[in-house]
Design an enzyme around this catalytic site. Sequence first.
Site, PDB file in Angstrom:
ATOM      1  N   LYS A 172       0.040   4.291  -0.442  1.00 21.98           N
ATOM      2  CA  LYS A 172      -0.624   5.497   0.069  1.00 21.98           C
ATOM      3  C   LYS A 172      -0.387   6.675  -0.891  1.00 21.98           C
ATOM      4  O   LYS A 172      -0.365   6.483  -2.092  1.00 21.98           O
ATOM      5  CB  LYS A 172      -0.149   5.790   1.495  1.00 21.98           C
ATOM      6  CG  LYS A 172      -0.184   4.548   2.380  1.00 21.98           C
ATOM      7  CD  LYS A 172       0.031   4.838   3.836  1.00 21.98           C
ATOM      8  CE  LYS A 172       0.074   3.510   4.585  1.00 21.98           C
ATOM      9  NZ  LYS A 172      -0.083   3.640   6.003  1.00 21.98           N
ATOM     10  N   GLU A 223      -5.752  -5.318  10.152  1.00 25.65           N
ATOM     11  CA  GLU A 223      -4.790  -4.252  10.410  1.00 25.65           C
ATOM     12  C   GLU A 223      -5.156  -3.557  11.726  1.00 25.65           C
ATOM     13  O   GLU A 223      -5.967  -2.620  11.725  1.00 25.65           O
ATOM     14  CB  GLU A 223      -4.802  -3.245   9.263  1.00 25.65           C
ATOM     15  CG  GLU A 223      -4.392  -3.849   7.942  1.00 25.65           C
ATOM     16  CD  GLU A 223      -3.721  -2.820   7.055  1.00 25.65           C
ATOM     17  OE1 GLU A 223      -2.606  -3.077   6.615  1.00 25.65           O
ATOM     18  OE2 GLU A 223      -4.308  -1.752   6.825  1.00 25.65           O
ATOM     19  N   GLU A 263      -7.104   4.401   7.301  1.00 23.41           N
ATOM     20  CA  GLU A 263      -6.922   5.840   7.020  1.00 23.41           C
ATOM     21  C   GLU A 263      -8.125   6.388   6.267  1.00 23.41           C
ATOM     22  O   GLU A 263      -8.497   7.553   6.444  1.00 23.41           O
ATOM     23  CB  GLU A 263      -5.615   6.050   6.237  1.00 23.41           C
ATOM     24  CG  GLU A 263      -4.406   5.837   7.146  1.00 23.41           C
ATOM     25  CD  GLU A 263      -3.133   5.403   6.441  1.00 23.41           C
ATOM     26  OE1 GLU A 263      -3.066   5.493   5.199  1.00 23.41           O
ATOM     27  OE2 GLU A 263      -2.199   4.965   7.136  1.00 23.41           O
ATOM     28  N   SER A 266       3.053  -2.388  10.346  1.00 22.28           N
ATOM     29  CA  SER A 266       4.503  -2.324  10.578  1.00 22.28           C
ATOM     30  C   SER A 266       5.229  -3.626  10.235  1.00 22.28           C
ATOM     31  O   SER A 266       6.158  -4.031  10.930  1.00 22.28           O
ATOM     32  CB  SER A 266       4.795  -1.898  12.018  1.00 22.28           C
ATOM     33  OG  SER A 266       4.274  -0.595  12.258  1.00 22.28           O
ATOM     34  N   ASN A 318       0.863  -1.183   0.000  1.00 27.43           N
ATOM     35  CA  ASN A 318       0.000   0.000   0.000  1.00 27.43           C
ATOM     36  C   ASN A 318       0.899   1.231   0.000  1.00 27.43           C
ATOM     37  O   ASN A 318       1.479   1.580   1.021  1.00 27.43           O
ATOM     38  CB  ASN A 318      -0.896  -0.024   1.247  1.00 27.43           C
ATOM     39  CG  ASN A 318      -1.719   1.248   1.375  1.00 27.43           C
ATOM     40  OD1 ASN A 318      -1.836   2.018   0.422  1.00 27.43           O
ATOM     41  ND2 ASN A 318      -2.289   1.464   2.551  1.00 27.43           N
ATOM     42  N   HIS A 342      -9.618   0.823   4.208  1.00 33.17           N
ATOM     43  CA  HIS A 342      -8.365   1.025   4.959  1.00 33.17           C
ATOM     44  C   HIS A 342      -8.640   1.974   6.129  1.00 33.17           C
ATOM     45  O   HIS A 342      -9.433   2.905   6.012  1.00 33.17           O
ATOM     46  CB  HIS A 342      -7.288   1.601   4.041  1.00 33.17           C
ATOM     47  CG  HIS A 342      -5.933   1.612   4.687  1.00 33.17           C
ATOM     48  ND1 HIS A 342      -5.555   2.601   5.557  1.00 33.17           N
ATOM     49  CD2 HIS A 342      -4.904   0.732   4.618  1.00 33.17           C
ATOM     50  CE1 HIS A 342      -4.328   2.328   5.993  1.00 33.17           C
ATOM     51  NE2 HIS A 342      -3.908   1.208   5.435  1.00 33.17           N
ATOM     52  N   GLY A 382       1.853   2.071  10.760  1.00 39.94           N
ATOM     53  CA  GLY A 382       2.773   3.198  10.660  1.00 39.94           C
ATOM     54  C   GLY A 382       3.363   3.630  11.986  1.00 39.94           C
ATOM     55  O   GLY A 382       3.959   4.696  12.089  1.00 39.94           O
TER      56      GLY A 382
END
Length: 252
Positions: free
Chosen positions: A11, A167, A97, A213, A9, A95, A173
């Site tokens: 981003k 996730e 985010e 991560s 991904n 996702h 992150g």
Amino acid sequence: MRKPLIAANWKMFKTPAEAIAFIHSFVPLIQSHRRTDVVLCPAMTSLAAAHTAVTDTHIHIGAQTMHWLDSGAYTGETSPPMVKALGCSHVLIGHSERRQYFNETDETVNLKLKAALAHHIIPIVCVGEQHAEREAGHTASVLKRQVAAALVGVAPNEAAPLVIAYEPVWAIGTGLTATPEIAEEAHKIIRTQVAASLNSAIAASTRILYGGSVKPENAASLCCLEDIDGALVGGASLDPHSFAQIILNSAP
Ligand code: PEP
């Protein structure tokens, strides 16, 4: 047997030229590796260039999101036929985010999942609990709710391509990772919910990826366990050597 899948991904990183440069470095590093499906998810503006650059390789291209309708007055959005026309075989849906910053809800995840299946785009549906939800002991109920809501109205006979990514939001992150035991437990909860929402045959064949991560150093312990069928990788997928090493370490 579920074939492992490892997805990058990217981003909001990499222009088309940078995506092409990545692919040119990356392809030779995994040339002889065929045991894992590999998907790159560039930004929308780099999808076409990336798709051209992976011609004659076994790498797939995925979008990071899409709308659920085929067309309409939705400024800035991209429809399933548009994503397909750019060469995408996969799409990330829900996702964290997108859920956190762009108002993605369980309901829009469900609409997007159904649209992906209708357009024969492989959906990678992201679920995961927030740190506070884990601390409060709500992980199982959050995962069950997210998976059940994503699968509302999905016909079992259409769900075969389904991929789910677990996730934990606190691991994305942040450099924190779930332990293999935490991930395995979450994956079992997700698989049990897929069986309840669809059926046990689909649950047994659904690939469930871990994301949060993942790096070359932890890929072997996190990516491919009994219930973990690969990984969704953010930061460490931006460098071709690091992403290739994750793939090689996870399924040697
Ligand atoms: C992600 O964005 O899906 C992700 C897992 O990011 P990171 O690997 O950087 O934690």
